[in-house]
Design a protein around this motif. Sequence first.
Motif, PDB file in Angstrom:
ATOM      1  N   ALA A 119       8.473  38.879  22.862  1.00  0.00           N
ATOM      2  CA  ALA A 119       9.530  38.142  22.160  1.00  0.00           C
ATOM      3  C   ALA A 119      10.504  39.096  21.481  1.00  0.00           C
ATOM      4  N   LEU A 120       9.990  40.132  20.866  1.00  0.00           N
ATOM      5  CA  LEU A 120      10.861  41.120  20.216  1.00  0.00           C
ATOM      6  C   LEU A 120      11.744  41.826  21.240  1.00  0.00           C
ATOM      7  N   GLU A 121      11.179  42.118  22.402  1.00  0.00           N
ATOM      8  CA  GLU A 121      11.970  42.754  23.462  1.00  0.00           C
ATOM      9  C   GLU A 121      13.051  41.820  23.978  1.00  0.00           C
ATOM     10  N   GLU A 122      12.715  40.553  24.169  1.00  0.00           N
ATOM     11  CA  GLU A 122      13.709  39.582  24.635  1.00  0.00           C
ATOM     12  C   GLU A 122      14.844  39.452  23.615  1.00  0.00           C
ATOM     13  N   ALA A 123      14.496  39.528  22.329  1.00  0.00           N
ATOM     14  CA  ALA A 123      15.495  39.396  21.270  1.00  0.00           C
ATOM     15  C   ALA A 123      16.212  40.709  20.974  1.00  0.00           C
ATOM     16  N   GLY A 124      15.756  41.802  21.604  1.00  0.00           N
ATOM     17  CA  GLY A 124      16.397  43.090  21.396  1.00  0.00           C
ATOM     18  C   GLY A 124      16.170  43.660  20.017  1.00  0.00           C
ATOM     19  N   GLN A 125      15.011  43.390  19.424  1.00  0.00           N
ATOM     20  CA  GLN A 125      14.718  43.835  18.067  1.00  0.00           C
ATOM     21  C   GLN A 125      13.732  45.004  18.057  1.00  0.00           C
ATOM     22  N   HIS A 153      17.129  35.085  16.210  1.00  0.00           N
ATOM     23  CA  HIS A 153      17.795  35.969  17.166  1.00  0.00           C
ATOM     24  C   HIS A 153      18.057  35.240  18.482  1.00  0.00           C
ATOM     25  N   ALA A 154      19.139  35.620  19.126  1.00  0.00           N
ATOM     26  CA  ALA A 154      19.482  35.028  20.421  1.00  0.00           C
ATOM     27  C   ALA A 154      18.514  35.519  21.494  1.00  0.00           C
ATOM     28  N   GLY A 155      18.383  34.720  22.557  1.00  0.00           N
ATOM     29  CA  GLY A 155      17.616  35.145  23.717  1.00  0.00           C
ATOM     30  C   GLY A 155      16.334  34.392  23.953  1.00  0.00           C
ATOM     31  N   LEU A 156      15.906  33.575  22.974  1.00  0.00           N
ATOM     32  CA  LEU A 156      14.621  32.889  23.127  1.00  0.00           C
ATOM     33  C   LEU A 156      14.718  31.372  23.061  1.00  0.00           C
ATOM     34  N   PHE A 162      15.243  30.340  30.970  1.00  0.00           N
ATOM     35  CA  PHE A 162      14.066  30.925  30.330  1.00  0.00           C
ATOM     36  C   PHE A 162      14.152  30.753  28.815  1.00  0.00           C
ATOM     37  N   SER A 163      13.006  30.461  28.198  1.00  0.00           N
ATOM     38  CA  SER A 163      12.973  30.275  26.744  1.00  0.00           C
ATOM     39  C   SER A 163      11.639  30.748  26.191  1.00  0.00           C
TER      40      SER A 163
END
Length: 230
Positions: free
Chosen positions: A27-33, A83-86, A160-161
């Motif tokens: 999840a952190l990778e998907e959000a770029g954090q 964060h965006a992306g999820l 994807f979510s």
Amino acid sequence: MTITITAFERSPDRGKGLARDTRVRWALEEAGQPYEVRFVSFAEMKAPGHLALHPFGQIPTYEEGSLSLFETGSIILHLAEQHAGLLPGDRDARARAITWMFAALNTVEPPILELTTAKIFEADKPWSEERLPLVKDRVRACLDRLSARLSAAEWLDDAFSAGDLLMVSVLLRLRMSGILDEYQNLAAYVARGEARPAYIRAFAAQFAVNAPSTLDRHGANALRCSQSQG
């Protein structure tokens, strides 16, 4: 603010991606954090310091400033909301994605965990041989419904979510049983999740900690994981 999660010092799955910190890493990778990992032993998980973060003495935990969280579903929902992306931007699609998060953890995962318990912790019981087929049938009954709902779609609800992230993570636990292979569309669905760059980075980070060359690293307190947008 630095994000810190906890993970097993030495994961029981030896880095196969089944430990629940992998879900949070993904999840952190998907959000770029970017995030840091504090590794804990089984003894440390039951110590007062860790119990203050996770009252049940498990991993992962999540710390960001004054905020501390436990439970992967809660952590990932928090990240998805921040964060965006999820999560989708559309209100209804967002609600559906959150529903799939709950479905993964509350409906699909329990019978899968029951199967793990039956195969590993109850294998020596006199009634194990009779119980195991019943447990497998409960898993298949759940997968029958999920497979029918997914059908030929790429993801559970268009894009994807976080719902897919958790569902794929849960289904991965079935790979060694061979049951997942009975459902061609679900096996392909899991493969799509594993092919995402964010998952690949998360898996590699978790695996590196448990690889033979890195197991003897007792002096390290934290591992810095820097990600680009996934």
